[in-house]
Design a protein around this motif. Structure first.
Motif, PDB file in Angstrom:
ATOM      1  N   GLY A  59       0.813  -1.207   0.000  1.00 41.12           N
ATOM      2  CA  GLY A  59       0.000   0.000   0.000  1.00 41.12           C
ATOM      3  C   GLY A  59       0.843   1.252   0.000  1.00 41.12           C
ATOM      4  N   ARG A  60       0.184   2.375   0.228  1.00 44.57           N
ATOM      5  CA  ARG A  60       0.832   3.690   0.219  1.00 44.57           C
ATOM      6  C   ARG A  60       1.052   4.202   1.639  1.00 44.57           C
ATOM      7  N   TYR A  61       2.200   4.822   1.836  1.00 46.47           N
ATOM      8  CA  TYR A  61       2.562   5.405   3.123  1.00 46.47           C
ATOM      9  C   TYR A  61       3.139   6.801   2.869  1.00 46.47           C
ATOM     10  N   VAL A  62       2.631   7.778   3.565  1.00 41.51           N
ATOM     11  CA  VAL A  62       3.086   9.158   3.411  1.00 41.51           C
ATOM     12  C   VAL A  62       3.584   9.649   4.768  1.00 41.51           C
ATOM     13  N   THR A  63       4.818  10.149   4.794  1.00 42.07           N
ATOM     14  CA  THR A  63       5.397  10.675   6.029  1.00 42.07           C
ATOM     15  C   THR A  63       5.591  12.175   5.893  1.00 42.07           C
ATOM     16  N   VAL A  64       5.018  12.933   6.806  1.00 43.50           N
ATOM     17  CA  VAL A  64       5.157  14.386   6.813  1.00 43.50           C
ATOM     18  C   VAL A  64       6.041  14.775   7.991  1.00 43.50           C
ATOM     19  N   ASP A  65       7.141  15.476   7.698  1.00 44.67           N
ATOM     20  CA  ASP A  65       8.059  15.955   8.727  1.00 44.67           C
ATOM     21  C   ASP A  65       7.526  17.276   9.274  1.00 44.67           C
ATOM     22  N   LEU A  66       7.265  17.335  10.571  1.00 38.77           N
ATOM     23  CA  LEU A  66       6.656  18.513  11.188  1.00 38.77           C
ATOM     24  C   LEU A  66       7.670  19.554  11.649  1.00 38.77           C
ATOM     25  N   GLY A  67       8.880  19.472  11.114  1.00 39.85           N
ATOM     26  CA  GLY A  67       9.912  20.436  11.506  1.00 39.85           C
ATOM     27  C   GLY A  67       9.465  21.889  11.434  1.00 39.85           C
ATOM     28  N   PRO A  68       8.850  22.336  10.310  1.00 39.13           N
ATOM     29  CA  PRO A  68       8.425  23.741  10.235  1.00 39.13           C
ATOM     30  C   PRO A  68       7.439  24.131  11.334  1.00 39.13           C
ATOM     31  N   TYR A  69       6.620  23.178  11.756  1.00 42.40           N
ATOM     32  CA  TYR A  69       5.641  23.468  12.799  1.00 42.40           C
ATOM     33  C   TYR A  69       6.344  23.785  14.118  1.00 42.40           C
ATOM     34  N   PHE A  70       7.272  22.919  14.527  1.00 43.52           N
ATOM     35  CA  PHE A  70       7.891  23.107  15.834  1.00 43.52           C
ATOM     36  C   PHE A  70       9.013  24.142  15.805  1.00 43.52           C
ATOM     37  N   ARG A  71       9.465  24.538  14.621  1.00 41.58           N
ATOM     38  CA  ARG A  71      10.376  25.677  14.513  1.00 41.58           C
ATOM     39  C   ARG A  71       9.602  26.994  14.461  1.00 41.58           C
ATOM     40  N   ARG A  72       8.270  26.881  14.430  1.00 42.54           N
ATOM     41  CA  ARG A  72       7.379  28.040  14.411  1.00 42.54           C
ATOM     42  C   ARG A  72       7.699  28.953  13.220  1.00 42.54           C
ATOM     43  N   GLU A  73       7.875  28.328  12.060  1.00 47.21           N
ATOM     44  CA  GLU A  73       8.104  29.116  10.861  1.00 47.21           C
ATOM     45  C   GLU A  73       6.842  29.891  10.503  1.00 47.21           C
ATOM     46  N   GLU A  74       7.001  30.866   9.628  1.00 44.68           N
ATOM     47  CA  GLU A  74       5.888  31.744   9.282  1.00 44.68           C
ATOM     48  C   GLU A  74       4.670  30.949   8.803  1.00 44.68           C
ATOM     49  N   ASP A  75       3.526  31.265   9.360  1.00 49.86           N
ATOM     50  CA  ASP A  75       2.260  30.642   8.954  1.00 49.86           C
ATOM     51  C   ASP A  75       2.309  29.125   9.104  1.00 49.86           C
ATOM     52  N   TYR A  76       3.056  28.639  10.109  1.00 45.64           N
ATOM     53  CA  TYR A  76       3.318  27.205  10.243  1.00 45.64           C
ATOM     54  C   TYR A  76       2.053  26.381  10.450  1.00 45.64           C
ATOM     55  N   PHE A  77       1.084  26.917  11.183  1.00 43.96           N
ATOM     56  CA  PHE A  77      -0.110  26.113  11.466  1.00 43.96           C
ATOM     57  C   PHE A  77      -0.968  25.965  10.213  1.00 43.96           C
ATOM     58  N   ASP A  78      -1.313  27.076   9.584  1.00 45.81           N
ATOM     59  CA  ASP A  78      -2.171  27.005   8.402  1.00 45.81           C
ATOM     60  C   ASP A  78      -1.508  26.201   7.288  1.00 45.81           C
ATOM     61  N   ARG A  79      -0.192  26.373   7.102  1.00 46.26           N
ATOM     62  CA  ARG A  79       0.503  25.603   6.069  1.00 46.26           C
ATOM     63  C   ARG A  79       0.511  24.117   6.399  1.00 46.26           C
ATOM     64  N   GLY A  80       0.705  23.792   7.675  1.00 46.65           N
ATOM     65  CA  GLY A  80       0.678  22.388   8.083  1.00 46.65           C
ATOM     66  C   GLY A  80      -0.685  21.756   7.878  1.00 46.65           C
ATOM     67  N   VAL A  81      -1.729  22.506   8.205  1.00 46.67           N
ATOM     68  CA  VAL A  81      -3.098  22.015   8.003  1.00 46.67           C
ATOM     69  C   VAL A  81      -3.352  21.762   6.521  1.00 46.67           C
ATOM     70  N   ARG A  82      -2.967  22.710   5.671  1.00 45.60           N
ATOM     71  CA  ARG A  82      -3.183  22.538   4.231  1.00 45.60           C
ATOM     72  C   ARG A  82      -2.376  21.378   3.672  1.00 45.60           C
ATOM     73  N   CYS A  83      -1.145  21.212   4.148  1.00 42.11           N
ATOM     74  CA  CYS A  83      -0.311  20.102   3.699  1.00 42.11           C
ATOM     75  C   CYS A  83      -0.961  18.764   4.023  1.00 42.11           C
ATOM     76  N   LEU A  84      -1.383  18.579   5.262  1.00 38.37           N
ATOM     77  CA  LEU A  84      -2.009  17.323   5.669  1.00 38.37           C
ATOM     78  C   LEU A  84      -3.315  17.095   4.918  1.00 38.37           C
ATOM     79  N   ALA A  85      -4.095  18.161   4.751  1.00 41.89           N
ATOM     80  CA  ALA A  85      -5.379  18.028   4.064  1.00 41.89           C
ATOM     81  C   ALA A  85      -5.181  17.568   2.626  1.00 41.89           C
ATOM     82  N   GLN A  86      -4.228  18.150   1.942  1.00 44.88           N
ATOM     83  CA  GLN A  86      -4.000  17.810   0.541  1.00 44.88           C
ATOM     84  C   GLN A  86      -3.484  16.385   0.384  1.00 44.88           C
TER      85      GLN A  86
END
Length: 265
Positions: A59-86
């Motif tokens: 099957g398919r496996y997708v791994t998302v690295d949450l580094g930008p989230y915990f580094r608190r990069e600009e707009d990290y939450f909304d970008r993370g939400v959109r990434c996971l959603a897509q």
């Protein structure tokens, strides 16, 4: 530390390639890219040879690295939400969905599923009907999670189930720092060494998309000793919101993170 225990396909690929002293594992394809600034690894196990090498289903496996989230990069939450959603949207069939938040609210490292459902927009009156259930654990309900989720499936008749649970990692650097999505289902409790009956298409009769966060490392398999981050409470709260919003936007693409905040409020 155990060198074999992991629920993450990415770690299994890395371990199998190291043992074989090869860059690739037969029957397995891997590709890296970025979405919304987040690093993503796509792994596809294409054959029984690959499944045997990794100890995971085809099957398919997708791994998302949450580094930008915990580094608190600009707009990290909304970008993370959109990434996971897509990423999640690409795995889901059309039609109603049942979300199953697996785990034990009383054990914070196993409370990923309930934390996500707490931040999920559950509605039967929007474009895509969404229902949710938190089946708890056998010790508190006297019933397997599979039994309760199967009952909900028979009642709701979803096109798919999204099952959310805690996972185990091999590398402590991945704890609460990675999200894994897969279309192969999951085994509840695997993250804390209490494996129960599998939730997958074979047991539920519909596709099961698994969403997981590694919250523990098996430090000593002989003693049943697990390591978890010191700030696990805060991380589960934050990631429950991130995943809950991400799943909501995957199912309701016309919404934004701000819309979800307003509707949940």
């Amino acid at each position: 530390m155990s060198m074999t225990r992991t629920d993450l396909a990415l770690e299994s690929v890395q371990a199998a390639a190291k043992v074989a002293r090869e860059d690739a594992v037969p029957g397995v394809r891997s590709q890296e890219n970025r979405r919304e600034g987040y690093a993503i690894t796509h792994i596809r196990i294409e054959s029984d040879v690959g499944a045997q090498a990794l100890g995971k289903p085809v099957g398919r496996y997708v791994t998302v690295d949450l580094g930008p989230y915990f580094r608190r990069e600009e707009d990290y939450f909304d970008r993370g939400v959109r990434c996971l959603a897509q990423e999640l949207r690409g795995m889901l069939p059309e039609g109603p969905v049942l979300a199953a938040g697996l785990g034990n609210r009383a054990m914070i490292c196993d409370a990923v599923g309930p934390a996500v459902v707490d931040n999920l927009l559950v509605t039967r009156h929007m474009i895509r009907p969404v229902a949710a259930v938190c089946p708890g654990v056998l010790a508190r309900t006297g019933m397997e999670a599979l039994e309760l989720v199967r009952g909900a499936v028979e009642r709701v008749h979803p096109a798919a189930v999204i099952a959310v649970d805690a996972l185990a990692a091999r590398d402590s650097a991945r704890l609460c720092a990675t999200v894994q999505l897969s279309d192969t289902g999951l085994v509840p409790g695997s993250g804390v060494g209490n494996r129960r009956s599998a939730l997958d298409q074979g047991t539920l009769g519909v596709p099961v998309i698994a969403v997981g966060i590694p919250t523990v490392v098996d430090a000593d398999p002989r003693a049943g000793l697990f390591l978890t981050p010191r700030d696990i409470d805060q991380r589960i709260r934050e990631l429950g919101r991130l995943l809950g919003y991400g799943i909501t936007l995957a199912l309701q693409p016309s919404l934004t993170a701000a819309d979800v905040t307003a509707l949940l409020g």
